[in-house]
Motif scaffolding. Structure first.
Motif, short mmCIF file in Angstrom:
data_model
loop_
_atom_site.label_atom_id
_atom_site.label_comp_id
_atom_site.label_asym_id
_atom_site.label_seq_id
_atom_site.Cartn_x
_atom_site.Cartn_y
_atom_site.Cartn_z
N GLU A 242 2.75 3.48 -24.11
CA GLU A 242 2.55 3.46 -22.67
C GLU A 242 3.96 2.92 -21.95
OE1 GLU A 242 -1.33 3.09 -19.73
OE2 GLU A 242 -0.24 1.04 -20.32
N ILE A 243 4.41 3.37 -20.99
CA ILE A 243 5.18 2.91 -19.95
C ILE A 243 4.59 3.20 -18.44
CG2 ILE A 243 7.59 3.10 -19.06
CD1 ILE A 243 7.64 2.18 -22.08
N LEU A 244 4.72 2.29 -17.93
CA LEU A 244 4.15 2.39 -16.36
C LEU A 244 5.47 2.24 -15.47
CD1 LEU A 244 1.02 0.27 -16.68
CD2 LEU A 244 1.15 2.63 -16.27
N LEU A 245 5.54 2.98 -14.50
CA LEU A 245 6.38 3.10 -13.56
C LEU A 245 6.01 2.67 -12.08
CD1 LEU A 245 8.18 6.36 -14.83
CD2 LEU A 245 8.89 4.10 -15.29
N ALA A 246 6.40 1.80 -11.39
CA ALA A 246 5.84 1.57 -9.99
C ALA A 246 6.98 1.89 -9.06
CB ALA A 246 5.73 0.04 -9.86
N LEU A 247 6.82 2.66 -8.13
CA LEU A 247 7.96 3.21 -7.19
C LEU A 247 7.25 3.43 -5.83
CD1 LEU A 247 8.42 6.82 -8.07
CD2 LEU A 247 6.37 5.54 -8.90
N PRO A 248 7.88 3.65 -4.52
CA PRO A 248 7.41 3.98 -3.48
C PRO A 248 6.66 5.21 -3.42
CG PRO A 248 9.76 3.21 -3.25
CD PRO A 248 9.46 3.42 -4.65
N ALA A 249 5.53 5.11 -2.94
CA ALA A 249 4.64 6.28 -2.73
C ALA A 249 5.04 7.58 -2.33
CB ALA A 249 3.18 5.85 -2.38
N ASP A 250 6.04 7.49 -1.44
CA ASP A 250 6.45 8.68 -0.67
C ASP A 250 7.33 9.75 -1.66
OD1 ASP A 250 8.68 7.31 -0.34
OD2 ASP A 250 8.70 7.25 1.94
N THR A 251 7.62 8.95 -2.58
CA THR A 251 8.53 9.87 -3.58
C THR A 251 7.86 10.09 -4.99
OG1 THR A 251 9.65 7.83 -4.76
CG2 THR A 251 10.80 8.69 -2.71
N LEU A 252 6.58 9.59 -5.08
CA LEU A 252 5.97 9.67 -6.36
C LEU A 252 5.50 10.95 -6.65
CD1 LEU A 252 3.05 7.03 -7.73
CD2 LEU A 252 2.77 9.60 -7.93
N ALA A 253 4.94 11.97 -5.81
CA ALA A 253 4.51 13.14 -6.15
C ALA A 253 5.61 13.97 -6.52
CB ALA A 253 3.61 13.74 -5.04
N SER B 17 0.96 -1.23 -0.01
CA SER B 17 0.02 -0.09 0.06
C SER B 17 0.78 1.31 -0.09
CB SER B 17 -0.80 0.09 1.09
OG SER B 17 -0.20 0.07 2.37
N ASP B 18 2.10 1.17 0.37
CA ASP B 18 3.00 2.23 0.15
C ASP B 18 3.72 2.41 -1.16
OD1 ASP B 18 4.54 -0.02 0.60
OD2 ASP B 18 6.07 0.76 2.00
N TRP B 19 3.49 1.74 -2.11
CA TRP B 19 3.58 2.00 -3.56
C TRP B 19 2.43 2.30 -4.42
CZ3 TRP B 19 8.18 -0.39 -6.35
CH2 TRP B 19 9.26 -0.49 -5.52
N GLY B 20 3.05 3.19 -5.53
CA GLY B 20 2.24 3.70 -6.50
C GLY B 20 2.63 3.66 -7.97
N VAL B 21 1.87 4.11 -8.69
CA VAL B 21 2.28 4.02 -10.27
C VAL B 21 2.21 5.11 -10.81
CG1 VAL B 21 1.92 2.70 -12.22
CG2 VAL B 21 1.40 1.59 -10.01
N ILE B 22 3.14 5.55 -11.68
CA ILE B 22 2.99 6.77 -12.69
C ILE B 22 2.93 6.19 -14.24
CG2 ILE B 22 4.60 8.37 -13.86
CD1 ILE B 22 5.64 8.93 -11.14
N ARG B 23 2.26 6.81 -14.82
CA ARG B 23 1.81 6.30 -16.39
C ARG B 23 2.47 7.40 -17.20
NH1 ARG B 23 -3.28 5.66 -16.50
NH2 ARG B 23 -3.27 3.39 -16.92
N ALA B 24 3.47 7.03 -18.17
CA ALA B 24 3.79 7.88 -19.39
C ALA B 24 3.25 7.44 -20.57
CB ALA B 24 5.31 7.76 -19.24
N GLN B 25 2.29 8.30 -21.27
CA GLN B 25 1.52 7.91 -22.42
C GLN B 25 1.83 8.87 -23.50
OE1 GLN B 25 -1.38 5.37 -22.05
NE2 GLN B 25 -0.83 5.69 -24.31
N GLY B 26 1.94 8.32 -24.57
CA GLY B 26 2.33 9.12 -25.83
C GLY B 26 3.29 8.29 -26.81
N ALA B 27 3.51 8.90 -27.91
CA ALA B 27 4.30 8.29 -28.88
C ALA B 27 5.93 8.62 -28.60
CB ALA B 27 4.23 9.11 -30.27
#
Length: 292
Positions: free
Chosen positions: A67-78, A10-20
């Motif tokens: 699309e590239i997805l990045l999983a990382l600890p949530a406390d560094t995501l924002a 629950s302390d992890w999150g995901v960033i989406r990078a979308q586009g050509a």
């Protein structure tokens, strides 16, 4: 083979990078090669300052088209999302916080596989990690857990320390260049790719300098917290290192710590102060290549 167990991270999150330009954009910002990333592998990667200090560490893989997805600890995501967004400029890439769409699980007891191998299960992915039977699984938030048997957060943290792997957390942002946490040994740095923020410093540390600090594994009979300083018994004024991750089991804590190599030559290391709980050095589960 041991039973596979899972923990919802629950302390992890995901960033989406979308586009050509999603892959090429991340290729120019992170320590790993995303331009040649295929659908059967993930990438361990870091995001550095211009001085080569890690702001974040993450696992990236190809999702859908462009699309590239990045999983990382949530406390560094924002902070990572905000800083990466500053560099998008004219690139055809949209960055967003996709954490609400996904559940990230840590798995223990999975079938052996090379680290960073990716298996697909419909829209879900499972990424093999360093260490026996360790994996990350990222799936839709509404899906049921991948296996029924659960583990504790301490069990997962213990296994991470046992594998000699640490992630940048809020308490350790800008504390390390990648080699200080053995990031290049674990596959997190590509030295053949083009430039990215901090690339010159990271390359110089690898090829021209003598690395004086490395990640090591320790045990102690006390609890430890990420970011807590470590001291040599003979030097109460200057910290010799910092805790990068830890997990406790049966009154014993196993932890990873970035440490001055000179501090390992003799004497004792202690948690919090030169008179604090003693640390016992354990062997790394992998070899550190000798420096030229």
């Amino acid at each position: 083979m041991p039973e596979t167990t899972q923990l919802r991270l629950s302390d992890w999150g995901v960033i989406r990078a979308q586009g050509a330009d999603a892959a090429s954009f991340l290729h120019g910002q992170l320590t790993q090669d995303f331009a040649l990333l295929d659908r059967d592998h993930a990438r361990l990667a870091g995001f550095c300052t211009a001085k080569g200090r890690l702001l974040a560490t993450m696992v990236g893989w190809r999702g859908g088209d462009d699309e590239i997805l990045l999983a990382l600890p949530a406390d560094t995501l924002a902070a990572t999302l905000k800083r990466l967004s500053m560099f998008v400029l004219r690139a055809k890439c949209k960055l967003s916080d996709a954490s609400a769409e996904f559940a990230v699980y840590g798995l223990l007891g999975t079938a052996p596989a090379e680290p960073w191998t990716l298996q697909r299960d419909g829209a879900a992915v499972q990424v093999s990690l360093p260490g026996p039977g360790r994996a990350l699984r990222i799936q839709a938030a509404a899906e049921v857990p991948p296996v029924a048997a659960t583990m504790s957060a301490e069990d997962w943290a213990w296994a991470e320390a046992d594998a000699g792997q640490a992630w940048v957390r809020a308490a350790t942002v800008e504390a390390f260049v990648p080699q200080m946490i053995n990031f290049e040994v674990l596959g997190g740095v590509n030295f053949k790719k083009g430039c990215y923020p901090g690339q010159e410093i990271v390359a110089r540390s690898q090829y021209r300098g003598t690395l004086k600090r490395r990640l090591q594994v320790f045990e102690t009979d006390a609890t430890a917290s990420i970011g807590q300083e470590i001291f040599h018994g003979a030097d109460p004024e200057q910290p010799a290192g910092v805790v990068a991750g830890s997990g406790s089991r049966g009154g014993v804590t196993r932890l990873t710590a970035e440490i001055k190599l000179a501090a390992l030559d003799g004497g004792s290391l202690h948690l919090g102060s030169a008179s604090g709980p003693a640390l016992r050095l354990r062997p790394l589960p992998y070899e550190i290549p000798p420096q030229d």
